[in-house]
Design a protein around this motif. Structure first.
Motif, PDB file in Angstrom:
ATOM      1  N   ARG B 280      15.592 -26.819   4.807  1.00 31.46           N
ATOM      2  CA  ARG B 280      15.250 -27.986   5.622  1.00 31.46           C
ATOM      3  C   ARG B 280      14.531 -29.062   4.826  1.00 31.46           C
ATOM      4  O   ARG B 280      14.724 -30.239   5.044  1.00 31.46           O
ATOM      5  CB  ARG B 280      14.329 -27.564   6.777  1.00 31.46           C
ATOM      6  N   ASN B 281      13.641 -28.627   3.928  1.00 34.34           N
ATOM      7  CA  ASN B 281      12.748 -29.608   3.311  1.00 34.34           C
ATOM      8  C   ASN B 281      13.091 -30.028   1.893  1.00 34.34           C
ATOM      9  O   ASN B 281      12.851 -31.161   1.525  1.00 34.34           O
ATOM     10  CB  ASN B 281      11.317 -29.066   3.331  1.00 34.34           C
ATOM     11  N   TYR B 282      13.615 -29.116   1.107  1.00 36.14           N
ATOM     12  CA  TYR B 282      13.688 -29.425  -0.317  1.00 36.14           C
ATOM     13  C   TYR B 282      15.087 -29.372  -0.925  1.00 36.14           C
ATOM     14  O   TYR B 282      15.291 -29.822  -2.030  1.00 36.14           O
ATOM     15  CB  TYR B 282      12.760 -28.492  -1.106  1.00 36.14           C
ATOM     16  N   LEU B 283      16.028 -28.781  -0.217  1.00 34.25           N
ATOM     17  CA  LEU B 283      17.344 -28.580  -0.807  1.00 34.25           C
ATOM     18  C   LEU B 283      18.102 -29.901  -0.907  1.00 34.25           C
ATOM     19  O   LEU B 283      18.106 -30.693   0.019  1.00 34.25           O
ATOM     20  CB  LEU B 283      18.123 -27.620   0.092  1.00 34.25           C
ATOM     21  N   GLY B 305       3.764 -35.764  -3.824  1.00 35.00           N
ATOM     22  CA  GLY B 305       2.672 -34.803  -3.779  1.00 35.00           C
ATOM     23  C   GLY B 305       2.340 -34.274  -5.159  1.00 35.00           C
ATOM     24  O   GLY B 305       2.954 -34.657  -6.148  1.00 35.00           O
ATOM     25  N   PRO B 306       1.356 -33.363  -5.206  1.00 31.85           N
ATOM     26  CA  PRO B 306       0.897 -32.873  -6.521  1.00 31.85           C
ATOM     27  C   PRO B 306       1.966 -32.038  -7.245  1.00 31.85           C
ATOM     28  O   PRO B 306       1.898 -31.881  -8.451  1.00 31.85           O
ATOM     29  CB  PRO B 306      -0.318 -32.011  -6.163  1.00 31.85           C
ATOM     30  N   TYR B 307       2.910 -31.490  -6.496  1.00 30.40           N
ATOM     31  CA  TYR B 307       3.916 -30.627  -7.121  1.00 30.40           C
ATOM     32  C   TYR B 307       5.278 -31.306  -7.221  1.00 30.40           C
ATOM     33  O   TYR B 307       6.322 -30.670  -7.166  1.00 30.40           O
ATOM     34  CB  TYR B 307       4.026 -29.307  -6.351  1.00 30.40           C
ATOM     35  N   GLY B 313      17.970 -26.873 -10.486  1.00 31.18           N
ATOM     36  CA  GLY B 313      18.411 -25.602  -9.904  1.00 31.18           C
ATOM     37  C   GLY B 313      17.227 -24.696  -9.611  1.00 31.18           C
ATOM     38  O   GLY B 313      16.279 -24.636 -10.367  1.00 31.18           O
ATOM     39  N   GLY B 314      17.298 -23.983  -8.494  1.00 32.05           N
ATOM     40  CA  GLY B 314      16.237 -23.058  -8.140  1.00 32.05           C
ATOM     41  C   GLY B 314      15.380 -23.629  -7.015  1.00 32.05           C
ATOM     42  O   GLY B 314      15.631 -24.728  -6.557  1.00 32.05           O
ATOM     43  N   PRO B 315      14.386 -22.903  -6.534  1.00 37.59           N
ATOM     44  CA  PRO B 315      14.074 -21.546  -6.963  1.00 37.59           C
ATOM     45  C   PRO B 315      15.007 -20.501  -6.347  1.00 37.59           C
ATOM     46  O   PRO B 315      15.404 -20.635  -5.197  1.00 37.59           O
ATOM     47  CB  PRO B 315      12.652 -21.347  -6.438  1.00 37.59           C
ATOM     48  N   GLU B 316      15.348 -19.501  -7.136  1.00 35.66           N
ATOM     49  CA  GLU B 316      16.157 -18.386  -6.637  1.00 35.66           C
ATOM     50  C   GLU B 316      15.220 -17.363  -5.987  1.00 35.66           C
ATOM     51  O   GLU B 316      14.002 -17.488  -6.074  1.00 35.66           O
ATOM     52  CB  GLU B 316      16.914 -17.723  -7.794  1.00 35.66           C
ATOM     53  N   TYR B 317      15.833 -16.312  -5.415  1.00 36.42           N
ATOM     54  CA  TYR B 317      15.022 -15.310  -4.713  1.00 36.42           C
ATOM     55  C   TYR B 317      13.933 -14.714  -5.612  1.00 36.42           C
ATOM     56  O   TYR B 317      12.775 -14.627  -5.231  1.00 36.42           O
ATOM     57  CB  TYR B 317      15.898 -14.189  -4.135  1.00 36.42           C
ATOM     58  N   GLU B 318      14.332 -14.268  -6.799  1.00 37.21           N
ATOM     59  CA  GLU B 318      13.359 -13.586  -7.673  1.00 37.21           C
ATOM     60  C   GLU B 318      12.187 -14.498  -8.006  1.00 37.21           C
ATOM     61  O   GLU B 318      11.040 -14.065  -8.057  1.00 37.21           O
ATOM     62  CB  GLU B 318      14.039 -13.149  -8.977  1.00 37.21           C
ATOM     63  N   THR B 319      12.495 -15.778  -8.216  1.00 34.59           N
ATOM     64  CA  THR B 319      11.449 -16.749  -8.524  1.00 34.59           C
ATOM     65  C   THR B 319      10.513 -16.889  -7.335  1.00 34.59           C
ATOM     66  O   THR B 319       9.283 -16.887  -7.483  1.00 34.59           O
ATOM     67  CB  THR B 319      12.085 -18.112  -8.827  1.00 34.59           C
ATOM     68  N   ILE B 320      11.107 -17.023  -6.151  1.00 31.58           N
ATOM     69  CA  ILE B 320      10.289 -17.191  -4.947  1.00 31.58           C
ATOM     70  C   ILE B 320       9.364 -15.994  -4.759  1.00 31.58           C
ATOM     71  O   ILE B 320       8.179 -16.141  -4.494  1.00 31.58           O
ATOM     72  CB  ILE B 320      11.178 -17.383  -3.702  1.00 31.58           C
ATOM     73  N   ASP B 321       9.902 -14.789  -4.951  1.00 29.70           N
ATOM     74  CA  ASP B 321       9.054 -13.612  -4.734  1.00 29.70           C
ATOM     75  C   ASP B 321       7.962 -13.509  -5.790  1.00 29.70           C
ATOM     76  O   ASP B 321       6.789 -13.404  -5.473  1.00 29.70           O
ATOM     77  CB  ASP B 321       9.893 -12.336  -4.731  1.00 29.70           C
ATOM     78  N   THR B 336       8.440 -24.206  -6.314  1.00 34.22           N
ATOM     79  CA  THR B 336       9.531 -25.008  -6.838  1.00 34.22           C
ATOM     80  C   THR B 336       9.122 -25.723  -8.125  1.00 34.22           C
ATOM     81  O   THR B 336       9.875 -25.799  -9.078  1.00 34.22           O
ATOM     82  CB  THR B 336       9.989 -26.043  -5.783  1.00 34.22           C
ATOM     83  N   ARG B 337       7.894 -26.226  -8.142  1.00 36.14           N
ATOM     84  CA  ARG B 337       7.381 -26.898  -9.333  1.00 36.14           C
ATOM     85  C   ARG B 337       7.318 -25.909 -10.514  1.00 36.14           C
ATOM     86  O   ARG B 337       7.733 -26.228 -11.621  1.00 36.14           O
ATOM     87  CB  ARG B 337       5.996 -27.466  -9.037  1.00 36.14           C
ATOM     88  N   ALA B 338       6.805 -24.705 -10.262  1.00 36.79           N
ATOM     89  CA  ALA B 338       6.713 -23.709 -11.332  1.00 36.79           C
ATOM     90  C   ALA B 338       8.104 -23.321 -11.820  1.00 36.79           C
ATOM     91  O   ALA B 338       8.327 -23.130 -13.016  1.00 36.79           O
ATOM     92  CB  ALA B 338       5.957 -22.483 -10.840  1.00 36.79           C
ATOM     93  N   SER B 339       9.051 -23.219 -10.874  1.00 34.78           N
ATOM     94  CA  SER B 339      10.426 -22.897 -11.237  1.00 34.78           C
ATOM     95  C   SER B 339      11.005 -24.003 -12.120  1.00 34.78           C
ATOM     96  O   SER B 339      11.676 -23.750 -13.119  1.00 34.78           O
ATOM     97  CB  SER B 339      11.251 -22.736  -9.959  1.00 34.78           C
ATOM     98  N   TYR B 340      10.691 -25.249 -11.755  1.00 37.19           N
ATOM     99  CA  TYR B 340      11.145 -26.404 -12.548  1.00 37.19           C
ATOM    100  C   TYR B 340      10.558 -26.335 -13.956  1.00 37.19           C
ATOM    101  O   TYR B 340      11.261 -26.527 -14.953  1.00 37.19           O
ATOM    102  CB  TYR B 340      10.733 -27.693 -11.846  1.00 37.19           C
ATOM    103  N   LEU B 341       9.271 -26.012 -14.042  1.00 37.51           N
ATOM    104  CA  LEU B 341       8.635 -25.927 -15.357  1.00 37.51           C
ATOM    105  C   LEU B 341       9.289 -24.838 -16.206  1.00 37.51           C
ATOM    106  O   LEU B 341       9.541 -25.021 -17.388  1.00 37.51           O
ATOM    107  CB  LEU B 341       7.131 -25.642 -15.200  1.00 37.51           C
ATOM    108  N   CYS B 342       9.585 -23.701 -15.579  1.00 39.54           N
ATOM    109  CA  CYS B 342      10.242 -22.617 -16.316  1.00 39.54           C
ATOM    110  C   CYS B 342      11.606 -23.078 -16.822  1.00 39.54           C
ATOM    111  O   CYS B 342      12.025 -22.714 -17.918  1.00 39.54           O
ATOM    112  CB  CYS B 342      10.410 -21.381 -15.431  1.00 39.54           C
ATOM    113  N   ASN B 343      12.309 -23.873 -16.025  1.00 41.05           N
ATOM    114  CA  ASN B 343      13.613 -24.376 -16.451  1.00 41.05           C
ATOM    115  C   ASN B 343      13.501 -25.299 -17.654  1.00 41.05           C
ATOM    116  O   ASN B 343      14.256 -25.170 -18.609  1.00 41.05           O
ATOM    117  CB  ASN B 343      14.295 -25.134 -15.298  1.00 41.05           C
ATOM    118  N   ILE B 344      12.571 -26.234 -17.599  1.00 42.51           N
ATOM    119  CA  ILE B 344      12.534 -27.197 -18.704  1.00 42.51           C
ATOM    120  C   ILE B 344      11.893 -26.599 -19.955  1.00 42.51           C
ATOM    121  O   ILE B 344      12.215 -26.992 -21.054  1.00 42.51           O
ATOM    122  CB  ILE B 344      11.854 -28.535 -18.315  1.00 42.51           C
ATOM    123  N   TYR B 345      10.992 -25.631 -19.790  1.00 38.22           N
ATOM    124  CA  TYR B 345      10.418 -24.989 -20.974  1.00 38.22           C
ATOM    125  C   TYR B 345      11.262 -23.807 -21.443  1.00 38.22           C
ATOM    126  O   TYR B 345      11.074 -23.297 -22.530  1.00 38.22           O
ATOM    127  CB  TYR B 345       8.986 -24.518 -20.695  1.00 38.22           C
TER     128      TYR B 345
END
Lengths: 164, 641
Positions: B280-283, B305-307, B313-321, B336-345
């Motif tokens: 609903r909110n981010y996809l 916002g701050p994030y 792409g993401g976050p997938e299930y494993e990332t969310i958990d 989602t922000r942390a998932s994004y950081l993992c993607n770019i790094y």
């Protein structure tokens, strides 16, 4: 009855390239996107658009040896490979970049609508591509613009999320 | 006869002396090990001496795509990085999707073997017959999206597909990933660190060659049947409309969602991280890997916002958990922000999330102090901690430098009872499936050749939990309808053995496992359908039993690699918390793995291994691994008959 046309709903495309691979497989019996007659643009952040031939016929006029003809049944512009000299003028003429020279045979290749039964349409999992009469295509386009994801021939919504 | 399916060439690049060798693919070897990823394991077994440093120049990194990659087989966008892992020190393979693998095959190569270490940061350019080692220039040190743009600009080839490492890989974070198509990751086991250690920023490929087909007509029929089956799969709706985040809700309802550093299997605020909230909110869009009907990849964007994070792409299930409930965080924007950081790094989101949870628990227990965290308080449920530590780990700043070493090394350094808190097997951190709620998962974690892994080889969480068989009854899978996930019976050992053997088939052939999971045998990509398609592609007459046999052969080959590195029964034992502490709340409250050692005994027996977990000689000979048996004996390992 009006002649059917190939049209797209790029909003739904996931960029899976099934159309590309089916095209190269059916036409050349191999898997090779570079030998496909349909191409998918994949661009960031999240753009996927199938580029199709709209059979405008500019290539036909550009061909110096008249190796192209319109098929009266499908209205598709078809290349006579025997005659083609690989000069590439048709590639220059094509405004959409969907007419290319085959990297293996060197001959010009373009969409011929599979003789009126396009393979790309049959295998598209998200119903991005469709082959219908022009006015039906226009109607579907209006629906798409109005209501977002709708389905053709299926009950559940397909492709983009409800927000789009 | 045309040997279709395969590209036919192995590309070997020595980075030290810049020697480039093209070897023809041997057909008998390809058949025995089912092509790309399987053959890569054999090459690694033959060419790596035991005990080499995973981050040293002697280690080899093999990028490889299976025979189905680049064809129209569902999920054929797969490729794998096979190497010795810097995290576990053992055999490792990390799978990724996208378009890199197929493109490598269109360029004419089934695998690219990277040897040695380049003197200066470089990247490789592989375009059909042209192979170049080029200076990485400005791309080195840049995050993935920027570096990819720089390299494409440098090449002037925007259709190139890249397998690339981010700053995390360059800085040798031990769980760094190799990224491709910006957000697809060969994530687990730290394959990105191996690439970084070789001073290779990226491998760029572009190809216009054919993948031939032996029997096009049979192939066409098989492909149509597979396509139909996949679209009739009841899981189609799940993957196409919701993607993997849908599992957050279902696993939580089941009590199998690891929460609070796996003290519990249930997260009470799960609705805040549910797929509905995400959608609903981010996809912003659903995207697919090559030749996949599902299109399960989710692109999300946090607009303000701050994030704030751009579409990715993401976050997938494993990332969310791992970045949510595991840390008791219910802020989807931060996840989602942390998932994004993992993607770019370029980092594995599972291990990153795990390491942060481990740090928080150590802080709670006083093993990590304010001095080490530079004044930052680590507490459960704090989204600031998640985002901050993710960035610190990727760049190895402050406490991040310690956490980037992976759970075992950190626990050893912290000493005291830190090792008891570490939830891992063989050094690989726990992913998001509770081993106490699903007992076959406990055994899978323990025996998987790359460590605590939920996904190699089959979705082992499936059979008793979802009552799904995926058509594996024919190969000995017990009927799951009467087996409870909490049972610790001999059936569980049988389930794990069959799933691992069958799962190795699609891993080696180069497809995604999401198409092979299905509630019954009639839908999805079954081993039988694989056999028909493989025969049509290659011209071999191969049947499903032979494929499963090859799957078992590969599993034993991987085990032999690990045995040579010193793996025995002690390394197959799962973490202490799973064996002694009870799950706290939720539907599976009180569950604990009680009879792990007994299940392991049954497992060894079914596998034909001795009580120490070493394959018996008779087993290796039965699997035609004669030379492997001889090799092991020559290295002083005694094999029981």
């Amino acid at each position: 009855m009006a002649q059917k046309i190939l049209a797209v709903h790029p909003e739904r495309c996931t960029g899976c390239e099934k159309c590309v691979l089916w095209c190269s497989f059916i036409k050349s019996k191999v898997f090779n996107p570079a030998r496909s007659r349909i191409h998918v643009i994949r661009s960031e952040p999240y753009v996927d658009i199938p580029m199709i031939c709209i059979q405008c016929g500019l290539c036909m006029d550009a061909c110096p040896i008249k190796a192209m003809n319109r098929n009266p049944k499908t209205n598709a512009v078809v290349i006579d490979e025997e005659k083609c000299t690989s000069c590439g003028r048709c590639v220059t003429a094509c405004p959409y970049g969907v007419l290319t020279l085959d990297p293996v045979t060197g001959k010009a290749i373009k969409c011929d609508l599979c003789g009126g039964d396009p393979e790309c349409v049959k295998h598209c999992p998200k119903k991005v591509l469709y082959y219908v009469e022009p006015n039906k295509a226009a109607y579907l386009r209006r629906l798409m613009e109005y209501g977002g994801a709708i389905s053709i021939g299926r009950k559940e919504p397909i492709g983009p999320p409800e927000r789009l | 006869m045309v040997l279709g399916g395969f590209a036919g060439t192995i590309l070997r690049i020595n980075l030290k002396n810049k020697k480039i060798i093209k070897e023809p693919l041997k057909e008998d070897q390809a058949r025995k090990y089912l092509g790309g990823p399987g053959l890569a394991t054999k090459i690694l077994f033959d060419e790596l001496k035991p005990g080499v440093d995973p981050l040293g120049p002697e280690n080899k990194l093999i990028l490889t795509a299976g025979v189905m990659a680049g064809t129209l087989c569902e999920g054929g966008g797969s490729w794998q990085a096979v190497t010795k892992s810097p995290l576990t020190g053992l055999w490792a393979a990390a799978r990724s999707g996208g378009f890199f693998g197929p493109e490598m095959k269109y360029a004419g190569y089934d695998m690219i073997i990277l040897e040695g270490r380049a003197e200066k940061p470089c990247y490789l350019w592989v375009c059909n017959d042209l192979v170049e080692i080029r200076d990485a220039g400005d791309a080195w040190g840049k995050p993935v999206p920027e570096a990819e743009a720089i390299i494409k600009e440098d090449l002037g080839e925007y259709q190139a597909r890249l397998a690339i490492v981010g700053p995390a890989g360059e800085k040798l974070v031990r769980f760094a990933a190799i990224m491709n198509d910006l957000c697809r990751a060969a994530g687990r086991c730290g394959v990105g660190a191996v690439m970084g250690s070789k001073n290779v920023k990226a491998v760029a490929v572009r190809g216009t060659k054919d993948i031939k087909v032996n029997d096009p007509e049979t192939c066409r029929k098989a492909l149509i049947e597979i396509e139909k089956a996949v679209r009739n799969n009841p899981l189609y709706a799940l993957y196409a409309y919701e993607g993997t985040p849908a599992y957050t809700g279902s696993l939580n309802a089941f009590g199998a969602l690891p929460t609070w550093h796996d003290r519990s299997g249930y997260f009470d605020r799960w609705e805040n991280v549910s797929v509905e909230k995400l959608r609903r909110n981010y996809l912003v869009k659903a995207r697919a890997c090559q030749a996949c009907s599902y299109g399960c990849e989710r692109y999300s964007e946090i607009k303000s916002g701050p994030y704030r994070s751009p579409p990715m792409g993401g976050p997938e299930y494993e990332t969310i958990d791992l970045m949510g409930p595991y840390l008791r965080i219910d802020n989807l924007e931060a996840i989602t922000r942390a998932s994004y950081l993992c993607n770019i790094y370029g980092m594995d989101t599972i291990s990153t999330g795990y390491m942060i949870a481990f740090a928080v628990e150590c802080f709670e227990k006083g093993l990590i102090t304010l001095k080490e965290t530079e004044g930052m308080r680590l507490s459960w449920g704090d989204p600031e901690v998640l985002v901050d530590l993710t960035e610190k780990i990727a760049t190895r700043q402050g406490i991040g430098d310690l956490l980037a070493e992976g759970v075992v090394r950190v626990a050893e350094k912290l000493g005291k009872n830190a090792m008891d808190l570490a939830l891992h097997v063989k050094g690989l951190e726990q992913p998001g499936h509770s081993p106490r709620a699903i007992k076959e998962m406990a055994l899978q974690y323990g025996t998987c050749n790359r460590g605590a892994c939920h996904i190699r080889y089959h979705w082992v969480g499936n059979p008793s939990m979802f009552k799904a068989t995926s058509g594996m009854e024919a190969y000995g899978l017990p009927d799951p309808s009467n087996i409870s996930p909490l049972d610790e019976s001999k059936e569980k050992a049988k389930i794990v053995v069959v799933c691992q053997n069958c799962g190795n088939v699609h891993e080696a052939l180069g497809t995604c496992l999401f198409h092979t999971s299905s509630p019954n045998g009639e839908t999805g990509l079954t081993i039988k359908r694989f056999a028909i398609l493989l025969s049509a592609l290659t011209g071999w007459e191969i049947n499903d039993q032979e494929l499963v046999k090859a799957g078992e052969r590969l599993f034993n080959l991987e085990r032999a690699f690990n045995i040579r590195e010193g793996v025995r029964r002690k390394d197959d034992i799962i973490a202490k918390r799973w064996r002694t502490e009870k799950l706290l709340n939720g539907p599976t409250e009180g569950a604990v793995v009680e009879n792990y050692e007994r299940m392991l005994d049954w497992y060894y027996e079914l596998r034909g291994w001795d009580s120490e977990g070493v394959p018996r000689k008779s087993k290796l000979l039965e699997l035609e691994l004669d030379e492997v048996a001889t090799h092991l004996e020559n290295s002083g390992i005694s094999l029981k008959e």
